[in-house]
Scaffold this active site. Structure first.
Site, PDB file in Angstrom:
ATOM      1  N   MET A  24       0.797  -1.220   0.000  1.00 54.70           N
ATOM      2  CA  MET A  24       0.000   0.000   0.000  1.00 54.70           C
ATOM      3  C   MET A  24       0.834   1.276   0.000  1.00 54.70           C
ATOM      4  O   MET A  24       0.286   2.360   0.133  1.00 54.70           O
ATOM      5  CB  MET A  24      -0.935   0.023   1.219  1.00 54.70           C
ATOM      6  CG  MET A  24      -0.271  -0.165   2.566  1.00 54.70           C
ATOM      7  SD  MET A  24       0.636   1.255   3.242  1.00 54.70           S
ATOM      8  CE  MET A  24      -0.735   2.345   3.564  1.00 54.70           C
ATOM      9  N   ALA A  25       2.141   1.155  -0.176  1.00 57.99           N
ATOM     10  CA  ALA A  25       2.976   2.349  -0.077  1.00 57.99           C
ATOM     11  C   ALA A  25       4.159   2.303  -1.027  1.00 57.99           C
ATOM     12  O   ALA A  25       4.572   1.242  -1.494  1.00 57.99           O
ATOM     13  CB  ALA A  25       3.480   2.510   1.356  1.00 57.99           C
ATOM     14  N   VAL A  27       8.175   4.128  -1.406  1.00 54.77           N
ATOM     15  CA  VAL A  27       9.223   4.758  -0.609  1.00 54.77           C
ATOM     16  C   VAL A  27      10.269   5.368  -1.529  1.00 54.77           C
ATOM     17  O   VAL A  27      10.669   4.751  -2.521  1.00 54.77           O
ATOM     18  CB  VAL A  27       9.887   3.737   0.339  1.00 54.77           C
ATOM     19  CG1 VAL A  27      10.963   4.397   1.192  1.00 54.77           C
ATOM     20  CG2 VAL A  27       8.840   3.087   1.231  1.00 54.77           C
ATOM     21  N   LYS A  45       7.834   8.624   2.207  1.00 57.65           N
ATOM     22  CA  LYS A  45       6.889   7.533   2.001  1.00 57.65           C
ATOM     23  C   LYS A  45       5.528   8.116   1.659  1.00 57.65           C
ATOM     24  O   LYS A  45       5.083   9.076   2.279  1.00 57.65           O
ATOM     25  CB  LYS A  45       6.780   6.660   3.241  1.00 57.65           C
ATOM     26  CG  LYS A  45       5.808   5.505   3.058  1.00 57.65           C
ATOM     27  CD  LYS A  45       5.769   4.637   4.297  1.00 57.65           C
ATOM     28  CE  LYS A  45       4.817   3.476   4.094  1.00 57.65           C
ATOM     29  NZ  LYS A  45       3.430   3.901   3.985  1.00 57.65           N
ATOM     30  N   ASP A 143       5.184  -4.428  17.200  1.00 55.96           N
ATOM     31  CA  ASP A 143       5.846  -5.026  16.037  1.00 55.96           C
ATOM     32  C   ASP A 143       7.364  -4.980  16.187  1.00 55.96           C
ATOM     33  O   ASP A 143       8.096  -4.770  15.213  1.00 55.96           O
ATOM     34  CB  ASP A 143       5.425  -4.293  14.760  1.00 55.96           C
ATOM     35  CG  ASP A 143       5.813  -5.058  13.492  1.00 55.96           C
ATOM     36  OD1 ASP A 143       6.095  -6.269  13.601  1.00 55.96           O
ATOM     37  OD2 ASP A 143       5.834  -4.452  12.407  1.00 55.96           O
TER      38      ASP A 143
END
Length: 326
Positions: A24-25, A27, A45, A143
């Site tokens: 979804m991104a 960089v 990003k 995480d």
């Protein structure tokens, strides 16, 4: 794949170059320009175009922004900017000249040279400083893993990727994202039960267990299945680490304890930096900027999506309209 058209992030960013893409991104690396010709390297990003109008993803950005607006610490990767340009929502964060702990350990395994325990102790204490700061502000990382611990060539240790972090008050709410990497997730997190600081300390104990050549007593406690039997705070775990250091390496002189936190260990940042100068990171045979070496994992998603760079957002002023840069 990255967009064919190179995105624009406003007049303050120059030399924008693509780095990586994920589920979804996208960089990029760039230079953040200041007055009088000054600039500094940054990581950018942005949300991929298909998700820019998805309220779930946009809300995820804002949630992380709220969290990161609270966190400013030398052991946490910092964010400089967050807004919306013609290319969509984006943020910029500090450039780390080095690599991730995962990169470092992969290089060490390839050379069959495990990290000496005294340097692992140093890394542990630096991580605990950053975690303590976050926990004291009611934030659980959720995480923590070797790919989200960044190591600079100057010996800095920084926690990255608060993309699935939560406030303690939100720990019971459902989330559409895969939270964390199962190998390092606490039992209660895997079972989607309430999580707290003890969950992050479980993850850290697993990380350290992979690095240490000895299964120290504090690691066994940190990996207890029952969260109530683990360390409840970073300060408590730091004291246990410090006690183990004195036992395994002998007395540590001149190691002050400030506000219950260990602030000095067996090695200094300079000594750790000297050690790193002799190491090879797993992705490259030479030390290069983090952005060229690895796109630090954001979310592990089913289907084998390519993992992307650290997601860290800054909310300029909570509650204000997102600034637009053209």
């Amino acid at each position: 794949m990255l967009s064919i058209r190179r995105p624009t992030f406003g007049f303050r960013y120059a030399d924008v170059e693509p780095m990586a893409t994920g589920g979804m991104a996208e960089v990029y690396r760039a230079r953040l320009k200041f007055k009088r010709g000054l600039s500094k390297p940054v990581i950018l990003k942005k949300i991929r175009t298909p998700y820019e109008k998805d309220p779930t993803w946009v809300q995820s950005f804002w949630q992380e922004a709220k969290i990161m607006a609270m966190l400013s610490h030398s052991n946490i990767v910092q964010v400089y900017d967050f807004g919306k340009s013609r290319s969509g929502y984006f943020f910029s964060m500090e450039w780390i000249d080095g690599g991730s702990l995962l990169d470092l350990t992969q290089g060490l395994k390839r050379d069959a040279e495990p990290m000496p325990d005294r340097f692992v102790f140093y890394v542990a204490l630096e991580i605990l400083k950053g975690l303590s700061y976050a926990h004291q502000r009611g934030v659980v990382h959720q995480d923590l893993s070797p790919s989200n611990i960044l190591i600079s060539v100057s010996g800095e240790v920084k926690i990255a990727d608060f993309g699935v972090a939560r406030f303690l008050s939100d720990s019971l709410k459902a989330t559409p994202f895969v939270e964390g990497k199962r190998r390092y997730m606490s039992p209660e997190q895997r079972e989607r039960k309430p999580v707290g600081p003890a969950s992050d300390l479980y993850s850290l104990s697993v990380i350290l267990s992979e690095l240490f050549g000895t299964n120290y007593a504090f690691l066994k406690r940190g990996r207890c299945i029952d969260p109530q039997e683990r360390f409840q705070t970073c300060e408590e775990m730091e004291r246990a680490v410090y006690d183990e250091m004195k036992t395994s390496e002998g007395p540590v002189t001149g190691a002050p304890v400030t506000s219950g936190l260990v602030t000095s260990g067996l090695v200094t940042q300079r000594e750790f930096s000297h050690y790193l100068s002799r190491c090879r990171f797993g992705v490259s045979h030479k030390t290069v900027p983090l952005s060229e070496m690895t796109a630090v994992h954001m979310h592990e998603r089913k289907g084998g999506y390519l993992k992307v760079a650290v997601v860290i957002l800054l909310l300029c002023v909570l509650g204000r309209q997102v600034p637009h840069f053209y």
